[in-house]
Enzyme design. Structure first.
Site, mmCIF file in Angstrom:
data_model
loop_
_atom_site.group_PDB
_atom_site.id
_atom_site.type_symbol
_atom_site.label_atom_id
_atom_site.label_comp_id
_atom_site.label_asym_id
_atom_site.label_seq_id
_atom_site.Cartn_x
_atom_site.Cartn_y
_atom_site.Cartn_z
ATOM 1 C CB CYS A 1 28.436 -4.124 104.794
ATOM 2 S SG CYS A 1 29.456 -2.660 105.012
ATOM 3 N N GLY B 1 19.281 -26.957 85.166
ATOM 4 C CA GLY B 1 19.598 -25.950 84.158
ATOM 5 C C GLY B 1 18.605 -25.851 83.019
ATOM 6 C CB CYS C 1 33.786 -2.277 102.223
ATOM 7 S SG CYS C 1 32.345 -1.511 102.988
ATOM 8 C CB CYS D 1 32.758 -3.485 106.801
ATOM 9 S SG CYS D 1 32.896 -4.425 105.269
ATOM 10 C CB CYS E 1 29.582 -4.320 101.436
ATOM 11 S SG CYS E 1 31.151 -4.836 102.100
#
Lengths: 306, 201, 369
Positions: free
Chosen positions: A285, A45, A254, A257, A279
């Site tokens: 997708c 980090g 979606c 899909c 998506c």
């Protein structure tokens, strides 16, 4: 064509593009970046300053991610590049082509086939596996930058672990709106120490960073910083006991899909308020549709293949 | 090979530096990302004594004119110096606190880890990476590692280090984010224990 | 039915072909040569070399041609090429006192040793469009009438005006960096750190965007930091570049470059530690670029606020602000990256805004009590 399979580079055995080194960067630059990456991994980090170079793509267009990828990639790697979750957005195409040309590596659109995934603004929906490396393109690496524009100050704040201002800012949101009004680039704490900016991914993706088995590397070229999250590292999105962190939810699924668990892009279909959701992760997708899932606006079977 | 008297006997570096150093880097990156896991460097290399293959491969991969290097007495011989200068171009320093990398061929007698730069609070990255060449990464006292890169905990062994080594290393955990990062090398194998790792025994 | 837009690769290729076409313009008009650019657009070449931080007239001309005259794009092309070049060594500092002068003026003294040399300048031209240049071969196809050149002996040292003040002790000493000390920082290899040394600062300014430095320098004259500057000296000409090859151990000349050097002389009332004296602002740029070199000198002086115990309250005195935002390759990239798709973030904001809006329009029931 979707071409969602893996394609070998122009000639995986031969460095491409005469006159330039393998993966464009010279070896000295790669060593400098590699050393920075190792320190970044050792201090999860923390933003390691590095001698970022000018690249043949503009600053702000992924030069940090490209320099990281160029420093780690080898001939036997398979690279996937996405922008907004999609493999076929122009910048993703451009970056993928850059590596196909300069490193001659194989590229893929299939998340699980990639050894290195370079991304802008998304984490794939398919869970990453051990051994994979996710490289993020980062525009502004400093999580405190919009609260304190000065590097000299923010560096001190990180040194002293003085992150109160960020909590105050989030709390001000709660006081005003009843909840935290940050929807992307949502700040996280890495392994309980450094406050980190996850790059402008939607907060929807934040939980995917937590204890991921994959190595996550972040490159900010213009700002000259590299940082990292090793595998299996705790990544906590900032929140409050009475206002726990939440991700976005959609009422729709979606349209192609039928997925109800992925990040959805809104597609405007006409100028009378018509819209649909699909998506943002094109690989996810497409593969769902290949597997027979359909959504409310899926194309006719004979027209499929897009 | 007899002690080298001039540069003509200089041993070669990596056979194919661009792919070889990339391969070595990916292994040390994997080692640093998953502390305590042991990786092999798969490069063809005949380094000068007393350097092992993994130690030498790390040097060729990570060192250059920007990295002052400190050698312990066991590693500090004319052949190693000449080899490092030629292949890496790295400055060799006498003072431990000027080093960005340290190479220990006899870690049992090494100086205290905090003799090397630990970085500052603001720039913890400006710290040393210490390469410890040990006789084995299978024998030796077992310690337990926890922290970033480790799902739960992981056992790690390194032979040939001083009895007090892990105690001293453990004391340095309180200094985080300052600290030094350790890379262990043995034969063709390497493993890493970065400063973020908690060591228990 | 919906089919997602595909074909990014094809679109990019088509775009490149269109760009090619736009660059060439009307094919019935003769193509401009890089030689012509280098010779006849010399000041554009100078700017691209300076901000591209690569002294190569031919490559700069090529970059300008390739970029259709977009100088910031040309700077970027040159920078991207520059980073791939191996570094063979560092030159010795150039000695501008030994400059072969083409132009040299001082606004502080009427007469100076070595004389004022006006040289080529737009300063006293009347800005009237010269329609003779509009036609083909409009300059008459012949060179301008020869000018009797001032007899400035090349190689003769030409004392710097600021040094003349130095003899009287009225201007601060310019401390030469300790030869045995650390080598100057190299901003092309190391990221900036704050506070930055003057070495990092001058390097950053030397390749900083001319427009940005011009505006900052201008602001410092208008009261946003007050430098009271005088143009001590502006000189433009050719200096030798020397390197010391390790095997020789002495300096050899490897070529010459044109540079513009500016020394600003600034009033200074003194501080706790320093007597009242003049202080300096310094500018040095590739080629003939007085506007840039003067702006650089103004900003350099403004950035010395902390060192001279002056209150740093204005943008031009703010080191992080100036140094982080002066590079036009960085700035141009980041401003223009907004052209890239941001669908995902925008979607996230849209979702948030709808939610906030719904809450705004229908306040929770208990709030009504």
């Amino acid at each position: 064509m979707a071409g969602s399979g893996t394609s070998a580079g122009p000639d995986a055995a031969r460095p491409a593009e005469d006159g330039y080194n393998f993966a464009y960067l010279d070896e000295q630059t790669k060593r400098m970046i590699r050393r920075a990456i190792l320190k970044a991994v050792a201090i999860p980090g923390y933003q390691v300053p590095f001698g970022s170079r000018e690249m043949p793509l503009p600053f702000g267009w992924g030069t940090g991610g490209i320099q990281v990828t160029a420093s780690i990639i080898g001939r036997d790697d398979t690279l996937k590049v996405i922008d907004q979750g999609a493999d076929d957005t122009v910048n993703a195409v451009s970056i993928r082509k850059f590596f196909a040309r300069t490193a001659g590596v194989a590229t893929t659109e299939r998340t699980e086939d990639a050894t290195i995934l370079q991304t802008r603004h998304r984490i794939p929906e398919t869970r990453l596996a051990a051994g994979q490396i996710l490289v993020y393109q980062v525009p502004i690496p400093e999580p405190l930058r919009w609260l304190e524009p000065r590097e000299a100050e923010t560096r001190k704040m990180h040194a002293l672990e003085e992150y109160g201002v960020m909590h105050v800012r989030l709390y001000e949101d709660i006081a005003r709106f009843g909840h935290i009004a940050t929807s992307y680039d949502y700040p996280v704490r890495v392994n309980g120490r450094y406050l980190m900016r996850p790059s402008p991914i939607p907060k929807f993706d934040n939980p995917k960073m937590d204890r991921s088995p994959a190595l996550q590397l972040f490159g900010a070229g213009r700002e000259k910083r590299i940082y990292a999250i090793p595998p299996h590292t705790g990544v906590r999105s900032l929140d409050f006991d009475d206002h726990p962190f939440e991700v976005q939810k959609w009422e729709d699924v979606c349209a192609l899909c039928g997925s109800g668990g992925s990040f959805l892009d809104e597609i405007v279909t006409d100028d009378r308020g018509g819209r649909m959701f699909v998506c943002s992760d094109t690989d996810y997708c497409g593969r769902r549709r290949e597997a027979g899932h359909t959504g409310p606006a899926a194309p006719d079977p004979e027209g499929s293949g897009a | 090979m007899a002690a080298m008297s001039n540069g003509s006997a200089l041993r070669p570096g990596l056979r194919d530096p661009v792919p070889d150093s990339q391969q070595v880097f990916r292994r040390v990156l994997a080692a640093m990302s998953e502390p305590g896991t042991v990786r092999d460097v798969a490069v063809d290399l005949a380094p000068p004594a007393p350097l092992d293959r993994a130690t030498a491969a790390l040097c060729l991969t990570l060192l250059d004119f920007e990295t002052p290097v400190w050698l312990d007495a066991a590693a500090d011989c004319e052949e190693v110096r000449a080899w490092l200068r030629f292949h890496c171009g790295c400055p060799l320093v006498e003072e431990t606190d000027a080093a960005r990398f340290a190479v220990m061929a006899a870690p049992a007698e090494m100086p205290a880890l905090d003799a090397f730069p630990l970085g500052s609070e603001a720039y913890p990255d400006e710290s040393a990476t210490v390469i410890l060449q040990v006789p084995s990464l299978e024998a030796g006292e077992a310690v337990t590692l926890r922290g970033p890169g480790i799902e739960d905990c992981r056992e790690f062994r390194a032979a040939g280090i001083a009895g007090s080594f892990w105690t001293r290393r453990r004391e340095m955990e309180a200094l985080f984010p300052q600290g030094v990062d350790l890379v262990f090398a043995s034969g063709a194998s390497l493993a890493a224990v970065p400063r973020s790792t908690e060591v228990r025994f | 039915m919906y089919v997602a837009v595909k074909g990014g690769e094809k679109a990019i290729e088509a775009s490149h072909r269109l760009l090619e076409e736009a660059r060439r313009g009307d094919p019935s008009v003769p193509e401009v040569s890089t030689r012509q650019i280098a010779e006849q657009l010399g000041l554009a070449v100078d700017r691209v070399m300076a901000e591209g931080s690569l002294y190569d007239r031919e490559l700069a001309a090529l970059a300008i041609k390739q970029a259709q005259g977009d100088l910031i794009e040309a700077v970027f092309l040159l920078r991207a090429y520059r980073t791939t070049l191996p570094r063979l060594g560092n030159s010795e500092p150039v000695d501008t006192a030994r400059m072969a002068i083409r132009r040299r003026i001082s606004a502080t003294f009427k007469d100076i040793p070595g004389g004022q040399v006006l040289g080529p300048t737009y300063d006293y031209t009347h800005r009237l469009l010269d329609f003779r240049l509009a036609g083909e071969g409009g300059s008459g196809g012949k060179a301008a009438a020869p000018v009797e050149r001032a007899d400035v002996p090349a190689g003769e040292p030409m004392p710097r005006v600021a040094d003349l003040l130095g003899h009287e002790g009225l201007i601060e000493e310019e401390a030469a960096p300790d030869a045995a000390g650390a080598p100057p920082t190299d901003i092309t290899r190391e990221p900036l750190r704050f506070p930055a040394g003057r070495d990092a600062r001058l390097q950053t300014l030397a390749r900083g965007d001319e427009g940005f430095l011009l505006a900052l320098g201008y602001s410092s004259q208008r009261g946003f930091s007050n430098n009271h500057p005088f143009a001590g000296e502006i000189r433009y000409g050719t200096v030798a570049v020397e390197v010391v090859p390790e095997e020789l151990g002495f300096a050899v000349e490897i070529g010459e470059i044109e540079v513009t050097e500016v020394q600003m002389v600034n009033q200074f009332m003194g501080s706790a530690g320093a007597p009242p004296q003049f202080t300096r602002g310094y500018g040095l740029v590739f080629g003939h670029q007085e506007r840039k070199a003067m702006s650089m000198a103004l900003v350099d002086r403004a950035l010395r606020a902390a060192e001279l115990d002056e209150a740093a309250v204005s943008p031009a005195q703010d080191e992080e602000f100036v140094l982080y935002h002066s590079d036009n390759v960085e700035a141009s990239g980041f401003v223009q990256h907004l052209k890239l798709p941001h669908y995902v973030d925008f979607q996230s904001e849209l979702e948030l805004l709808r939610k906030l809006r719904a809450e705004f329009e229908a306040p929770p029931a208990e709030a009504a009590e």
